[in-house]
Design a protein around this motif. Structure first.
Motif, PDB file in Angstrom:
ATOM      1  N   ARG A   1       0.810  -1.342  -0.006  1.00 34.76           N
ATOM      2  CA  ARG A   1      -0.007   0.077  -0.143  1.00 34.76           C
ATOM      3  C   ARG A   1       0.910   1.331   0.048  1.00 34.76           C
ATOM      4  O   ARG A   1       1.835   1.313   0.667  1.00 34.76           O
ATOM      5  CB  ARG A   1      -0.863  -0.008   1.080  1.00 34.76           C
ATOM      6  N   THR A   2       0.354   2.414  -0.704  1.00 33.87           N
ATOM      7  CA  THR A   2       1.060   3.614  -0.655  1.00 33.87           C
ATOM      8  C   THR A   2       0.460   4.320  -0.009  1.00 33.87           C
ATOM      9  O   THR A   2      -0.968   4.708  -0.682  1.00 33.87           O
ATOM     10  CB  THR A   2       1.460   3.832  -1.869  1.00 33.87           C
ATOM     11  N   ARG A   3       0.798   5.297   0.954  1.00 25.24           N
ATOM     12  CA  ARG A   3       0.180   6.097   1.625  1.00 25.24           C
ATOM     13  C   ARG A   3       0.524   7.320   1.221  1.00 25.24           C
ATOM     14  O   ARG A   3       1.689   7.868   1.033  1.00 25.24           O
ATOM     15  CB  ARG A   3       0.216   6.140   3.197  1.00 25.24           C
ATOM     16  N   MET A   4      -0.345   8.601   1.089  1.00 24.47           N
ATOM     17  CA  MET A   4      -0.204   9.880   0.568  1.00 24.47           C
ATOM     18  C   MET A   4       0.950  10.535   1.583  1.00 24.47           C
ATOM     19  O   MET A   4       0.465  10.653   2.692  1.00 24.47           O
ATOM     20  CB  MET A   4      -1.235  10.788   0.231  1.00 24.47           C
ATOM     21  N   MET A   5       1.995  11.156   1.093  1.00 24.82           N
ATOM     22  CA  MET A   5       2.765  11.550   1.891  1.00 24.82           C
ATOM     23  C   MET A   5       2.663  13.046   2.296  1.00 24.82           C
ATOM     24  O   MET A   5       2.881  13.602   3.437  1.00 24.82           O
ATOM     25  CB  MET A   5       4.398  11.500   1.368  1.00 24.82           C
ATOM     26  N   HIS A   6       2.286  13.970   1.254  1.00 23.39           N
ATOM     27  CA  HIS A   6       2.047  15.236   1.510  1.00 23.39           C
ATOM     28  C   HIS A   6       0.496  15.549   1.628  1.00 23.39           C
ATOM     29  O   HIS A   6      -0.394  15.347   0.803  1.00 23.39           O
ATOM     30  CB  HIS A   6       2.622  15.932   0.291  1.00 23.39           C
ATOM     31  N   ILE A   7       0.069  16.255   2.661  1.00 23.94           N
ATOM     32  CA  ILE A   7      -1.095  16.530   3.289  1.00 23.94           C
ATOM     33  C   ILE A   7      -1.578  17.834   3.342  1.00 23.94           C
ATOM     34  O   ILE A   7      -0.862  18.821   3.788  1.00 23.94           O
ATOM     35  CB  ILE A   7      -1.457  15.765   4.598  1.00 23.94           C
ATOM     36  N   THR A   8      -2.467  18.438   2.401  1.00 21.82           N
ATOM     37  CA  THR A   8      -2.842  19.706   2.146  1.00 21.82           C
ATOM     38  C   THR A   8      -3.887  20.354   3.014  1.00 21.82           C
ATOM     39  O   THR A   8      -4.402  19.635   3.512  1.00 21.82           O
ATOM     40  CB  THR A   8      -3.234  20.251   0.695  1.00 21.82           C
ATOM     41  N   GLU A   9      -3.921  21.699   2.884  1.00 23.29           N
ATOM     42  CA  GLU A   9      -5.161  22.010   3.658  1.00 23.29           C
ATOM     43  C   GLU A   9      -5.446  23.568   2.997  1.00 23.29           C
ATOM     44  O   GLU A   9      -4.728  24.391   2.951  1.00 23.29           O
ATOM     45  CB  GLU A   9      -4.776  22.420   4.941  1.00 23.29           C
TER      46      GLU A   9
ATOM     47  N   HIS B   1      -9.691  19.791   3.071  1.00 20.81           N
ATOM     48  CA  HIS B   1      -9.397  20.022   4.725  1.00 20.81           C
ATOM     49  C   HIS B   1      -8.603  18.765   4.875  1.00 20.81           C
ATOM     50  O   HIS B   1      -9.244  18.068   6.078  1.00 20.81           O
ATOM     51  CB  HIS B   1     -10.780  20.233   5.266  1.00 20.81           C
ATOM     52  N   GLU B   2      -7.627  18.191   4.168  1.00 22.39           N
ATOM     53  CA  GLU B   2      -6.955  17.022   4.145  1.00 22.39           C
ATOM     54  C   GLU B   2      -6.358  16.748   5.547  1.00 22.39           C
ATOM     55  O   GLU B   2      -6.377  15.714   5.969  1.00 22.39           O
ATOM     56  CB  GLU B   2      -6.284  16.782   3.383  1.00 22.39           C
ATOM     57  N   GLN B   3      -5.729  17.800   6.142  1.00 25.05           N
ATOM     58  CA  GLN B   3      -5.062  17.556   7.561  1.00 25.05           C
ATOM     59  C   GLN B   3      -5.884  17.374   8.616  1.00 25.05           C
ATOM     60  O   GLN B   3      -5.328  16.691   9.646  1.00 25.05           O
ATOM     61  CB  GLN B   3      -4.158  18.932   7.842  1.00 25.05           C
ATOM     62  N   GLY B   4      -6.960  17.428   8.582  1.00 30.22           N
ATOM     63  CA  GLY B   4      -7.900  16.822   9.508  1.00 30.22           C
ATOM     64  C   GLY B   4      -8.411  15.534   9.425  1.00 30.22           C
ATOM     65  O   GLY B   4      -8.869  14.961  10.662  1.00 30.22           O
ATOM     66  N   TYR B   5      -7.916  14.829   8.453  1.00 29.41           N
ATOM     67  CA  TYR B   5      -8.394  13.603   8.086  1.00 29.41           C
ATOM     68  C   TYR B   5      -7.190  12.750   8.047  1.00 29.41           C
ATOM     69  O   TYR B   5      -7.252  11.343   8.305  1.00 29.41           O
ATOM     70  CB  TYR B   5      -9.171  13.499   6.799  1.00 29.41           C
TER      71      TYR B   5
ATOM     72  N   ASP C   1       0.485  14.277  -3.909  1.00 30.69           N
ATOM     73  CA  ASP C   1       1.946  13.931  -3.956  1.00 30.69           C
ATOM     74  C   ASP C   1       2.553  14.335  -5.632  1.00 30.69           C
ATOM     75  O   ASP C   1       3.745  14.283  -5.790  1.00 30.69           O
ATOM     76  CB  ASP C   1       2.009  12.363  -3.879  1.00 30.69           C
ATOM     77  N   ARG C   2       1.570  14.385  -6.769  1.00 24.77           N
ATOM     78  CA  ARG C   2       2.086  14.772  -7.998  1.00 24.77           C
ATOM     79  C   ARG C   2       2.756  15.855  -8.185  1.00 24.77           C
ATOM     80  O   ARG C   2       3.601  16.020  -9.122  1.00 24.77           O
ATOM     81  CB  ARG C   2       0.923  14.391  -8.979  1.00 24.77           C
ATOM     82  N   HIS C   3       2.545  16.774  -7.123  1.00 26.78           N
ATOM     83  CA  HIS C   3       3.106  18.154  -7.316  1.00 26.78           C
ATOM     84  C   HIS C   3       4.589  18.251  -6.993  1.00 26.78           C
ATOM     85  O   HIS C   3       5.104  19.236  -7.112  1.00 26.78           O
ATOM     86  CB  HIS C   3       2.281  19.074  -6.316  1.00 26.78           C
ATOM     87  N   TYR C   4       5.107  17.061  -6.367  1.00 31.23           N
ATOM     88  CA  TYR C   4       6.489  17.183  -5.590  1.00 31.23           C
ATOM     89  C   TYR C   4       7.387  16.398  -6.612  1.00 31.23           C
ATOM     90  O   TYR C   4       7.300  15.133  -6.586  1.00 31.23           O
ATOM     91  CB  TYR C   4       6.521  16.671  -4.360  1.00 31.23           C
ATOM     92  N   PRO C   5       8.300  17.110  -7.347  1.00 29.95           N
ATOM     93  CA  PRO C   5       9.215  16.593  -8.166  1.00 29.95           C
ATOM     94  C   PRO C   5      10.120  15.331  -7.375  1.00 29.95           C
ATOM     95  O   PRO C   5      10.495  14.322  -7.968  1.00 29.95           O
ATOM     96  CB  PRO C   5       9.963  17.642  -8.748  1.00 29.95           C
TER      97      PRO C   5
END
Length: 281
Positions: free
Chosen positions: A113-121, A126-130, A155-159
């Motif tokens: 499983r891949t977990r999303m590394m970068h969490i936006t807000e 409002h992903e940092q609350g989840y 995560d696609r935004h991070y080269p």
């Protein structure tokens, strides 16, 4: 290798939605797919559009373990049809929740499983609350369909993240996404991933949601790009559909990034430059 990107809208409750997903796997396999990819939060509403503090249920209540009911249902479909499946859900692990994409091989095995590394807000996201930040790194999976990496939505935004997948020789990067109309300038979803594919020498396949939830209108336009940055196939913006595309993963060996760019990297100098800049400060 034949890719199927399932572009659909949420259809609660979740149990029938998962059954619908398993049916989509079987239909895609009947049409010749070797790999089936679903959007972000594949079978539930897009929970983060509402701050978690405004919900009657906690993030833990909305999540499920991996493996769990959804993983098992999709694994059965994958094994029955002999296809690789990548989907996405809110994962519960102990007292934490993650934005997670399980990867199922063609025999139904959970490869990881891949977990999303970068969490936006920001507004509607409002992903940092989840979600807790992912702790799985940037794995690349040897599947029956090829070497596949996963970059979940933000995560696609991070080269750096995409480069990590390329350095492990991912032939294909799949992107489960929940992107909306007007979120970025027109065409930027495509442009960003096309450039990434060219710079890193892999195919890329983005599966986006469609439909409307609250004030969010999901943009659809799922697409596949080759290692030169050319779009091979693209879905419309408003329709629920399954986009099929055939790719020759062996082409990655001749990609400019594999022949030139990655070979000529100088990471020791990049790090030295950062040190020198800090010393100057």
């Amino acid at each position: 290798m034949n890719i199927a990107l399932v572009q659909h809208a949420a259809s609660p409750p979740s149990a029938p939605a998962v059954e619908r997903g398993a049916h989509a796997v079987r239909e895609a396999a009947d049409a010749g797919a070797d790999l089936v990819v679903f959007p972000e939060l594949s079978f539930t509403p897009f929970y983060p559009r509402v701050p978690v503090t405004e919900r009657s249920q906690s993030a833990l209540d909305l999540a499920e373990p991996v493996p769990g009911p959804t993983t098992e249902a999709l694994a059965e479909a994958a094994a029955d049809c002999g296809v690789v499946v990548v989907f996405n859900l809110m994962e519960r692990d102990g007292g934490r929740t993650f934005d997670t994409s399980p990867v199922l091989d063609a025999d139904g095995t959970l490869l990881g499983r891949t977990r999303m590394m970068h969490i936006t807000e920001y507004e509607h996201f409002h992903e940092q609350g989840y979600y807790a930040p992912g702790d799985t790194g940037a794995p690349v999976y040897d599947t029956a369909a090829g070497r596949i990496g996963v970059a979940i939505c933000y995560d696609r935004h991070y080269p750096e993240y995409l480069r990590a997948l390329a350095l492990q020789e991912a032939d294909l990067v799949v992107v489960p996404q929940a992107g909306t109309v007007g979120e970025w300038p027109d065409g930027m979803y495509e442009a960003e991933l096309r450039v990434a594919a060219l710079q890193h020498g892999f195919f890329a396949a983005l599966a986006n949601r469609t439909g409307t939830e609250g004030q969010m209108q999901f943009a659809g336009r799922s697409f596949v790009t080759d290692p030169s940055g050319a779009v091979l196939a693209q879905a419309p913006g408003t329709e629920e559909t399954t986009l099929h595309a055939s790719v020759a993963l062996g082409r990655t060996a001749d990609a400019p990034a594999r022949r030139l760019f990655l070979r000529h990297r100088r990471p020791d100098q990049y790090e030295r430059g950062a040190v020198a800049s800090n010393q100057d400060d």
